[in-house]
Each structure stands twice: as structure tokens, then as C-alpha cells.
Write an enzyme that holds these catalytic residues in place. Sequence first.
Site, PDB file in Angstrom:
ATOM      1  N   GLU A  61      -4.523  48.769  52.786  1.00 17.29           N
ATOM      2  CA  GLU A  61      -3.552  47.936  53.490  1.00 17.29           C
ATOM      3  C   GLU A  61      -2.804  47.083  52.482  1.00 17.29           C
ATOM      4  O   GLU A  61      -3.406  46.486  51.582  1.00 17.29           O
ATOM      5  CB  GLU A  61      -4.235  46.999  54.491  1.00 17.29           C
ATOM      6  CG  GLU A  61      -4.864  47.648  55.692  1.00 17.29           C
ATOM      7  CD  GLU A  61      -5.424  46.607  56.667  1.00 17.29           C
ATOM      8  OE1 GLU A  61      -5.028  45.424  56.575  1.00 17.29           O
ATOM      9  OE2 GLU A  61      -6.278  46.973  57.502  1.00 17.29           O
ATOM     10  N   GLU A  90     -12.363  45.086  55.995  1.00 15.65           N
ATOM     11  CA  GLU A  90     -12.306  43.726  55.470  1.00 15.65           C
ATOM     12  C   GLU A  90     -13.593  42.919  55.618  1.00 15.65           C
ATOM     13  O   GLU A  90     -13.611  41.851  56.240  1.00 15.65           O
ATOM     14  CB  GLU A  90     -11.115  42.984  56.090  1.00 15.65           C
ATOM     15  CG  GLU A  90      -9.799  43.614  55.698  1.00 15.65           C
ATOM     16  CD  GLU A  90      -8.579  42.838  56.159  1.00 15.65           C
ATOM     17  OE1 GLU A  90      -8.727  41.911  56.972  1.00 15.65           O
ATOM     18  OE2 GLU A  90      -7.470  43.175  55.687  1.00 15.65           O
TER      19      GLU A  90
END
Length: 505
Positions: free
Chosen positions: A316, A196
Amino acid sequence: MFRSLRRVLCAVAVALVLPLAGSGVTTADAAEAPGAGYWHTSGRQILDAAGQPVRIAGINWFGFETGNHVVHGLWSRDYKSMIDQMRSLGYNTIRLPYSDDIFKPGTVPNSIDFSSGKNADLQGLDSLQVMDKIVAYAGQDGLKVILDRHRPDSGGQSALWYTSAVPESTWIADLKALAARYRGQDTVIGIDLHNEPHDPACWGCGDAATDWRLAAQRAGDAVLSVNSDLLIFVEGVQTYNGVSGWWGGNLMGVGQYPVQLDVANRVVYSAHDYATSVAQQPWFSDPSFPANMPGVWDKYWGYIFKQNIAPVWVGEFGTTLASTVDQKWLTALVSYLRPTSTYGADSFQWTFWSWNPNSGDTGGILKDDWQTVDTVKDGYLASVKAPLFPGTGTGGGGGGGGGGSTAACSAAYTVSSDWGSGFNADVKVTNTGTGPLTSWKVTWTFDGSQQVGSMWNASYTQTGRTVTATNAAHNGGVAAGGSTSFGFGAAPGGGAVPSVSCTAG
């Protein structure tokens, strides 16, 4: 416009609901199953060593990136039993987040229960040695592993791939160490370079200090210099050309600025996508929601797959499923990922967040006891699950016997919850023979008027009081001594536990 740091809680309240009906996934016999050897890319597909397309359909099991320095839940269960359960539910890949702390001398895992023989072979091991054990057993069970450099240290997520305490040189050195450690072990198919990236990380801006695409090229080439067989998973950023989205979920820059590595056919782009239990986004309040969502996904990352640029892995995605909006979001996303029964491996890759129940803003596939499956959440994923891969040994789901072996099985029936008007039950099937099972059938007769309403990880017929359950496509193969499981919801409750019989195939 970004996802807040995911909270880790020790207990999350989960409402009791009847499960959704699951569906099996078409698969080949184990001997013909794709996935052997190392993998590479071809256009939007991932191919195995024999050139067969494969689909990653997996689960995130976090913990190595936290202060525990090891996957969570080992305070409750043996690691092998959890990997066996993942396999029995049809997950074929584990994404293992870690932080660079596990490379520091003296870092040892904590919160592992060794009582009653649990985790016995992990005693005295450091974090990397425990990771070795998990990788080895997952491979025996026919699961693949993707290693995810989640954080520079266990203290928290970082926007960039480096911090003042963990410079880029350390990041790359540790990536190379992992690549070398698992060289020749094709259970580990690749490394997710950093989790991320977000503002001020950019894509294609040309600034070496903030351009994530350039950093990914440096790190990817470094990994491939010591292990050229690995896939390199590259996440997106938060903002591109003024358009923001989820942390790591914005891959809009790939079209103009693709990641180019020294070894061809190794890049897989990775997006993250979440629902309102994580954070609000403007598309959730659009009047056309959820019909607007395919267009949103197309813009941020789906176009890469649809234009045949490269494979796309949704590394995810998750939700508590507490709101109607989130339920509609997950339904739409699963449909967008393409059902395996229709498209096979010509589909988006994925690993759901998470196996762990202690992810505060999503919960997990397991409930708070680290044993019971959230069958509703798992049921949403049934259509995009995919075949397991060839095992490497004799773990709970891998391996096979030789000539002269016999097939036999037993079944154990347990009522997991009973609220009077209905109940849920789990059935564990164990291979008691000396050779592998290729299929199984379990039969029982209720003592009253109970009717099965839904069943997951098996198909069933009911004639009067008698129920016959047969394996799903993904869990018919069970090694000698191994086990798998299925569950169902029925009504009314209050009945006695019936006797069950198991027939091996």
C-alpha cells in the site's frame, strides 16, 4: 507515529487539473510474456513457473473487509468493466482486502446494482462466491490476485492478528480455507497474512502472543500445508528496537529475524508507506526532504531488496496529492521503486492504494463517479507499471482466437471535461474482429487549432490538425470483443467531437 484508520467516504472532492504525460512500458509479445503458472522467489526477485522474473504492478480494490462484504463500486458499475479498465490502464495485479466476516454463515454482499444487466452473474451469490467470480475474470484478463486478510471483522483494523472475538485459530482456519479454495487456480498467487500489525505487535521479541514474525511463520506454514504453491506476503510492524514508523511498514527486524517457512522460496516481505494526507512523520519536515527519503526507505524495508535477502512488495502507498510535500513524496517513491524500462522485473513490487475513490485520506485512481480516471495520479505511476500476464480465458483482455480470424477495431471519442481554455478526452478502443489485436492505431482531425498537450496509455504524433495515437506497450493486445482506452489533455476547448478511425494490427 502510526497511521490512523483509513476512513471510507462516499464522496471526495477532486480538483480538475490537466494530466501528466504517461509513458509506455517495454514488454514482450503476449506469447512470450512472463507470469505463467505459480510463482516462487529467488533472492530479491519473484520468478514465474518457467523461471522468468515478474513484477507486480497493481492496485488495491477494497470492500470485502467492510460491512458491504464485497468490493466497492458495484453499486455503480459492472465488476467486469472495472477489471477491464484496470487492465487497460496497465495494472497487472489486484490486491483484494477481506475480513473474516465473509466466512460466517449467512454473510451476503450488499450494495450491488443489478439494473440494466449489470453484475448479472453475481445475483444470489455469497461473498466468497463473488470473490470467485472476480478472481476468475481477473485471470481471464491477464491479472493476478493477492488476497489480503485485512481485518478480523468488518468493524475495524486490529493491532494484532487476533482479537477476543476472532482468535488465532479462526484466523489460521480461514487462511487455510482460502488457500484450499483456490488451489490449482494460479490467478491467486499468494496471501497477505494480516494487514498492518502495530503496537503492541513486535518482531523477534519471542512472545507468542505479540511476536508477529512467529505468528507469520505459524500461519504461513498452515497455508502452505494445503497449497504449497502460494507466495506468503508478510508485512512489517510499527516499532522495532524503539524505532517507530508506519503501521506494517517497519521491517527492520528481518535482517536478524527472518521469516522461515517449511517450504523454501515463498516469503515476500511487504511494507506500507504513506504521505502527509494520511499522517505526519518526522522525515517530511527534515530540511533535506525529499532527498532524505531513500535513506528512510532503506532503513525500514529497502535494505531487504538491496541486500538480496528477499523480494519486497510495497502493498500500500497512496496520497490525495493535495500538497506539494505529497507530490514530492510520490515522485521520490516511484523513482525509488525503480523504473521498469531501466530495471525490468529486478525491481520493487507494488500495489497502489487505491482503485476506490472513497478512501478518505488518499482518494483513488478513479474519481467520485467510479468511472473517470484521475489521470494525474495514474500518470505518476506510469514508469513503474509492468507487462500484463498470460490470460486464462476470454475475458475483456484475455484469450485469443484461432486460425482464420480477422483483426478489426473501432474507437469512440468522449470529451470528459471542457473548461474553455482546455479539455480532457477519453478514447475507447474496441476489438470488433474475430481474433485478438496485437496493436492498434487511432486517428482523428480537430476542427480548429487544438493541440494535444499530454496523452496517457498511448503515444501520439500531431501534424497540423491531425492526431495519430498508437497503443502503449501494455495495452496493444485486446481480445475479440474486448476493449481498452486512453486519454489526453488538449487546448483550447470548445471544439466539436471529431470523427475517429481505428486501424487494427
